[in-house]
Write an enzyme that holds these catalytic residues in place. Structure first.
Site, PDB file in Angstrom:
ATOM      1  N   HIS A  84       0.826  -1.208   0.000  1.00 41.04           N
ATOM      2  CA  HIS A  84       0.000   0.000   0.000  1.00 41.04           C
ATOM      3  C   HIS A  84       0.857   1.252   0.000  1.00 41.04           C
ATOM      4  CE1 HIS A  84      -3.749   2.226   0.421  1.00 41.04           C
ATOM      5  NE2 HIS A  84      -3.099   3.022   1.253  1.00 41.04           N
ATOM      6  N   GLU A 143      -0.004   8.158  -3.074  1.00 39.52           N
ATOM      7  CA  GLU A 143       0.957   7.843  -2.023  1.00 39.52           C
ATOM      8  C   GLU A 143       2.136   8.811  -2.033  1.00 39.52           C
ATOM      9  OE1 GLU A 143       0.828   5.356   0.545  1.00 39.52           O
ATOM     10  OE2 GLU A 143      -1.225   5.712  -0.095  1.00 39.52           O
ATOM     11  N   HIS A 147       2.239  11.294   1.171  1.00 37.56           N
ATOM     12  CA  HIS A 147       3.257  10.873   2.137  1.00 37.56           C
ATOM     13  C   HIS A 147       4.677  11.301   1.779  1.00 37.56           C
ATOM     14  CE1 HIS A 147       0.275   8.560   4.303  1.00 37.56           C
ATOM     15  NE2 HIS A 147      -0.078   7.953   3.181  1.00 37.56           N
TER      16      HIS A 147
END
EC number: 4.6.1.19
Length: 403
Positions: A84, A143, A147
């Site tokens: 993930h 992502e 992040h």
């Protein structure tokens, strides 16, 4: 000669390290690595501030490699958890998100495959870094933007200006994330201890915990869904030096598993069908705090004298929740205040919602405070912004009251 000296110093450092794994570039050094001290402490263990943010990851000093087991619909291979992401959490378990819009990307494939020509990495991402809706590219982009823009040690300014090429930080993030994932084969960890997908066999929390701990070396977080079935596994690490050095040090999970003590299912992919599911509609209700006078009105401000606004809460595509009032979607503004208006982009404001307690959180923090310095008006008619607690104010929970 400089490269040789740097290579030797890094290798000597590694031999005395407790790190379980590290990857070096083909030249024996990490591309563009700054001149970081060899004795720099692990993240979250320093007793004094570290000034060089290119050598010390802060505040996101806990790096989580997260994996999913999506069995309905089945995603990825039958004998692999899918990747993930790699998340930088703060040392207290909270986290930042969408930190720098100037670093955002719109395509991952163009960078990995077309610009850097890495067919091997792209192939691995396509096979193991999967999105539940089939659009893997959108997950990769999300992502990075959510992040990786918060990872300080891979900012473009942390590379050698003479050797850095545009998007090298993006390529490095994807490559490092995949490298770490490959060192954590969750399915094989479990299978080696007799824990395999089954429609009849069930397992205890202790069995799963012991298996993962045995191979990771530290306690691992694992999460179950509403069917008491294993669905997520998170591996926690500290980091030594820049992320580019990949010097991860495993640590115990800092949160507890929600799985039951017994009868945990590990459902085979293609082995489960819950039957027709009713369409999901947004939850609607007030945002208030038990025992505290007032509630949130439609602009996101706390108000004591008027009628509470109705808020709709629904799940985001990649996890988390979006909140909306009649004024528009809600988010956190540049002053750290909760606000709702038509300019808010919900994809960059992912809230948390605890279904058991009905509490609303943001960035791992469920404590809120009144920002009285910026209130509008006085007395009962005052409208006051709320913000996430910094630990220095009288905090309270914000709870969703369903209508």
């Amino acid at each position: 000669m400089l490269a040789l000296i740097l290579t030797i110093s890094i290798c000597i450092f590694l031999k005395g390290s407790t790190c379980s794994y590290i990857n070096l570039g083909s030249e024996g050094i990490v591309f563009g690595a700054p001149n970081c001290p060899v004795d720099i402490p692990l993240t979250c263990t320093n007793s004094t501030p570290i000034d060089n943010s290119c050598c010390f990851e802060s505040p996101g000093g806990i790096l989580l490699s997260t994996q999913f087991w999506d069995y309905y619909p089945p995603i990825g291979g039958n004998e692999s958890f899918t990747l993930h992401g790699l998340w930088p959490d703060n040392c207290d378990g909270t986290y930042e998100q969408f930190c720098d819009d100037s670093l955002n990307i719109r395509s991952a494939t163009d960078i990995v495959l077309n610009q850097f020509g890495d067919k091997v990495l792209y192939g691995k991402m396509s096979e193991f870094w999967k999105n539940f809706n089939g659009n893997d590219e959108s997950l990769w982009i999300h992502e990075f933007n959510k992040h990786a823009t918060c990872v300080k040690t891979i900012r473009p300014t942390c590379y050698d200006n003479q050797r850095y090429v545009k998007n090298k930080n993006v390529y490095d993030f994807y490559n490092i994330t995949m490298n770490l994932y490959e060192k954590l084969p969750t399915f094989q960890f479990l299978a080696a201890e007799g824990i395999v997908p089954s429609l009849t066999q069930k397992y205890s929390k202790k069995q799963i915990n012991d298996a993962l701990t045995k191979y990771f070396g530290k306690a691992v977080y694992f999460k179950c869904n509403k069917y008491k079935a294993l669905q997520e596994v998170w591996y926690y690490h500290y980091l030594q030096g820049s992320l580019k050095e990949e010097n991860f040090s495993p640590i115990d999970t800092i949160i507890n598993s929600n799985c039951p003590e017994e009868n945990i299912q590990f459902i085979p992919k293609n082995g489960f069908n819950p039957g027709p599911q009713p369409p999901k509609s947004p939850r609607k209700g007030y945002l208030e705090s038990p025992g505290k006078k007032g509630c949130l009105i439609s602009n996101g401000l706390w108000y004591e004298a008027g009628t509470c606004a109705t808020y709709a809460i629904s799940q985001q595509e990649f996890g988390g929740y979006k909140i909306r009032s009649s004024k528009g979607y809600c988010g956190m503004n540049s002053q750290g205040q909760f606000t709702c208006n038509k300019q808010v982009d919900p994809t960059k404001n992912q809230f948390q919602y605890n279904k058991d307690t009905r509490k609303i959180g943001y960035g791992g923090n469920f404590a809120w405070c009144l920002d009285t310095e910026h209130k509008h008006g006085d007395g009962k008619t005052a409208q006051t912004p709320i913000k996430i607690s910094d630990g220095q104010c009288d905090s309270f929970p914000v709870q969703y009251g369903g209508k």
